[in-house]
Design a protein around this motif. Structure first.
Motif, PDB file in Angstrom:
ATOM      1  N   VAL A  37       0.841  -1.202   0.000  1.00 48.83           N
ATOM      2  CA  VAL A  37       0.000   0.000   0.000  1.00 48.83           C
ATOM      3  C   VAL A  37       0.877   1.253   0.000  1.00 48.83           C
ATOM      4  N   LEU A  38       1.938   1.255   0.819  1.00 49.08           N
ATOM      5  CA  LEU A  38       2.845   2.400   0.871  1.00 49.08           C
ATOM      6  C   LEU A  38       3.465   2.669  -0.488  1.00 49.08           C
ATOM      7  N   THR A  39       3.899   1.589  -1.146  1.00 49.92           N
ATOM      8  CA  THR A  39       4.534   1.739  -2.455  1.00 49.92           C
ATOM      9  C   THR A  39       3.543   2.253  -3.484  1.00 49.92           C
ATOM     10  N   GLU A  40       2.339   1.695  -3.477  1.00 49.69           N
ATOM     11  CA  GLU A  40       1.311   2.107  -4.432  1.00 49.69           C
ATOM     12  C   GLU A  40       0.921   3.568  -4.225  1.00 49.69           C
ATOM     13  N   ALA A  41       0.814   3.978  -2.978  1.00 50.69           N
ATOM     14  CA  ALA A  41       0.419   5.351  -2.664  1.00 50.69           C
ATOM     15  C   ALA A  41       1.583   6.323  -2.764  1.00 50.69           C
ATOM     16  N   ASP A  42       2.819   5.782  -2.798  1.00 53.94           N
ATOM     17  CA  ASP A  42       4.029   6.610  -2.817  1.00 53.94           C
ATOM     18  C   ASP A  42       4.077   7.517  -1.595  1.00 53.94           C
ATOM     19  N   LEU A  43       3.830   6.891  -0.422  1.00 54.26           N
ATOM     20  CA  LEU A  43       3.831   7.631   0.843  1.00 54.26           C
ATOM     21  C   LEU A  43       4.699   6.897   1.858  1.00 54.26           C
ATOM     22  N   SER A  44       5.122   7.621   2.877  1.00 54.15           N
ATOM     23  CA  SER A  44       5.885   7.014   3.958  1.00 54.15           C
ATOM     24  C   SER A  44       4.952   6.285   4.918  1.00 54.15           C
ATOM     25  N   ALA A  45       5.543   5.424   5.726  1.00 50.95           N
ATOM     26  CA  ALA A  45       4.736   4.705   6.715  1.00 50.95           C
ATOM     27  C   ALA A  45       4.068   5.678   7.677  1.00 50.95           C
ATOM     28  N   GLY A  46       4.790   6.698   8.092  1.00 52.26           N
ATOM     29  CA  GLY A  46       4.224   7.673   9.021  1.00 52.26           C
ATOM     30  C   GLY A  46       3.018   8.377   8.443  1.00 52.26           C
ATOM     31  N   ALA A  47       3.070   8.698   7.140  1.00 48.53           N
ATOM     32  CA  ALA A  47       1.949   9.387   6.504  1.00 48.53           C
ATOM     33  C   ALA A  47       0.705   8.517   6.479  1.00 48.53           C
ATOM     34  N   VAL A  48       0.892   7.218   6.233  1.00 55.29           N
ATOM     35  CA  VAL A  48      -0.258   6.310   6.164  1.00 55.29           C
ATOM     36  C   VAL A  48      -0.801   6.023   7.554  1.00 55.29           C
ATOM     37  N   TYR A  49       0.082   5.765   8.511  1.00 60.20           N
ATOM     38  CA  TYR A  49      -0.371   5.412   9.855  1.00 60.20           C
ATOM     39  C   TYR A  49      -1.029   6.588  10.570  1.00 60.20           C
ATOM     40  N   ARG A  50      -0.872   7.760  10.055  1.00 60.32           N
ATOM     41  CA  ARG A  50      -1.590   8.902  10.622  1.00 60.32           C
ATOM     42  C   ARG A  50      -3.094   8.756  10.391  1.00 60.32           C
ATOM     43  N   TYR A  51      -3.474   8.067   9.334  1.00 58.40           N
ATOM     44  CA  TYR A  51      -4.880   7.926   8.963  1.00 58.40           C
ATOM     45  C   TYR A  51      -5.441   6.545   9.320  1.00 58.40           C
ATOM     46  N   PHE A  52      -4.597   5.523   9.248  1.00 60.62           N
ATOM     47  CA  PHE A  52      -5.053   4.152   9.499  1.00 60.62           C
ATOM     48  C   PHE A  52      -4.028   3.447  10.391  1.00 60.62           C
ATOM     49  N   LYS A  53      -4.504   2.845  11.475  1.00 59.69           N
ATOM     50  CA  LYS A  53      -3.602   2.211  12.428  1.00 59.69           C
ATOM     51  C   LYS A  53      -3.059   0.879  11.925  1.00 59.69           C
ATOM     52  N   SER A  54      -3.788   0.237  11.009  1.00 60.91           N
ATOM     53  CA  SER A  54      -3.376  -1.085  10.543  1.00 60.91           C
ATOM     54  C   SER A  54      -3.987  -1.369   9.181  1.00 60.91           C
ATOM     55  N   LYS A  55      -3.553  -2.474   8.588  1.00 61.48           N
ATOM     56  CA  LYS A  55      -4.131  -2.883   7.313  1.00 61.48           C
ATOM     57  C   LYS A  55      -5.602  -3.253   7.487  1.00 61.48           C
ATOM     58  N   ASP A  56      -5.924  -3.831   8.647  1.00 57.23           N
ATOM     59  CA  ASP A  56      -7.327  -4.182   8.891  1.00 57.23           C
ATOM     60  C   ASP A  56      -8.211  -2.932   8.865  1.00 57.23           C
ATOM     61  N   ASP A  57      -7.695  -1.816   9.356  1.00 61.13           N
ATOM     62  CA  ASP A  57      -8.457  -0.561   9.309  1.00 61.13           C
ATOM     63  C   ASP A  57      -8.687  -0.126   7.863  1.00 61.13           C
ATOM     64  N   ILE A  58      -7.677  -0.319   7.025  1.00 59.57           N
ATOM     65  CA  ILE A  58      -7.809   0.038   5.608  1.00 59.57           C
ATOM     66  C   ILE A  58      -8.813  -0.888   4.927  1.00 59.57           C
ATOM     67  N   ILE A  59      -8.752  -2.181   5.250  1.00 58.17           N
ATOM     68  CA  ILE A  59      -9.727  -3.133   4.696  1.00 58.17           C
ATOM     69  C   ILE A  59     -11.136  -2.733   5.093  1.00 58.17           C
ATOM     70  N   ALA A  60     -11.319  -2.387   6.368  1.00 62.40           N
ATOM     71  CA  ALA A  60     -12.651  -2.004   6.856  1.00 62.40           C
ATOM     72  C   ALA A  60     -13.163  -0.773   6.127  1.00 62.40           C
ATOM     73  N   ALA A  61     -12.290   0.227   5.929  1.00 63.71           N
ATOM     74  CA  ALA A  61     -12.710   1.448   5.237  1.00 63.71           C
ATOM     75  C   ALA A  61     -13.032   1.174   3.776  1.00 63.71           C
ATOM     76  N   THR A  62     -12.229   0.323   3.132  1.00 59.82           N
ATOM     77  CA  THR A  62     -12.477  -0.031   1.734  1.00 59.82           C
ATOM     78  C   THR A  62     -13.798  -0.789   1.598  1.00 59.82           C
ATOM     79  N   ALA A  63     -14.031  -1.731   2.511  1.00 59.73           N
ATOM     80  CA  ALA A  63     -15.275  -2.501   2.484  1.00 59.73           C
ATOM     81  C   ALA A  63     -16.476  -1.597   2.732  1.00 59.73           C
ATOM     82  N   ALA A  64     -16.335  -0.650   3.655  1.00 61.41           N
ATOM     83  CA  ALA A  64     -17.438   0.264   3.954  1.00 61.41           C
ATOM     84  C   ALA A  64     -17.809   1.082   2.726  1.00 61.41           C
ATOM     85  N   GLU A  65     -16.821   1.523   1.968  1.00 59.28           N
ATOM     86  CA  GLU A  65     -17.103   2.280   0.755  1.00 59.28           C
ATOM     87  C   GLU A  65     -17.813   1.417  -0.280  1.00 59.28           C
TER      88      GLU A  65
END
Length: 202
Positions: A37-65
């Protein structure tokens, strides 16, 4: 540290979710790593973890959408006259609106959401809520057609709604697995089945 504008925060969150969606479609939920995900988004780990604590959080948000997109296709129609009979099919299979009839990628993501619901109780609950609402809308339309004599009245409306929605589920699985699936042809087939005269009881 200066506070970032709300628009910037929303745009960055959108960037992460779009990147994750691409990864999930390509590799599946569980074969995708946070590094992917970091590579695809071209972002640092810190930038991503500011919004999502884990991959499960990202899965949940994607599923909700994805579920929100499905729910939007089943908005209740409060008009005095129910839609034409064919429009019941259009409601459960809108040829122009993803994810119900969108690309193979959209169908693949939705099928993954269904699969993830087997593992995640919270997602399973959310999915049930969306589909219960959808069943109520479609069942209400079926009942109004039964009252007008456009559909046989000898079957509970919710049973007819379940069949219509199950047919669409099958269509989405076919599109996800096999790729091309003709929405218009599928809709015409459903219309033919719905308009077939009932066989006289023997």
């Amino acid at each position: 540290m200066a506070r970032m504008p709300k628009e910037h925060l929303e745009a960055r969150r959108r960037q992460i979710l779009d990147a994750a969606r691409h990864c999930f479609i390509r590799n599946g939920f569980h074969a995708t790593s946070m590094q992917d995900v970091l590579t695809e988004a071209d972002l640092s780990a810190g930038a991503v973890y500011r919004y999502f604590k884990s991959k499960d959080d990202i899965i949940a948000a994607t599923a909700a959408e994805a579920l929100a997109e499905v729910a939007s296709a089943f908005e209740a129609d409060d008009g005095a006259r129910p839609p034409d009979l064919d429009n019941i099919v259009d409601l459960v299979l809108e040829v122009e609106r993803p994810p119900l009839s969108g690309s193979q990628e959209s169908a693949q993501l939705l099928v993954q959401v269904w699969s993830e619901a087997l593992r995640s109780p919270s997602l399973r609950t959310q999915l049930k809520e969306v589909m219960t609402e959808a069943r109520g809308v479609v069942g209400g339309l079926v009942a109004r057609h039964q009252q007008r004599g456009l559909l046989p009245a000898d079957a509970p409306a919710e049973h007819v709604a379940d069949v219509l929605m199950a047919l669409v589920d099958g269509f989405l699985v076919r599109r996800a697995v096999y790729g091309h699936a003709d929405s218009a042809a599928f809709r015409n087939g459903m219309r033919t089945l719905m308009s077939a005269p009932a066989q006289a009881a023997r």
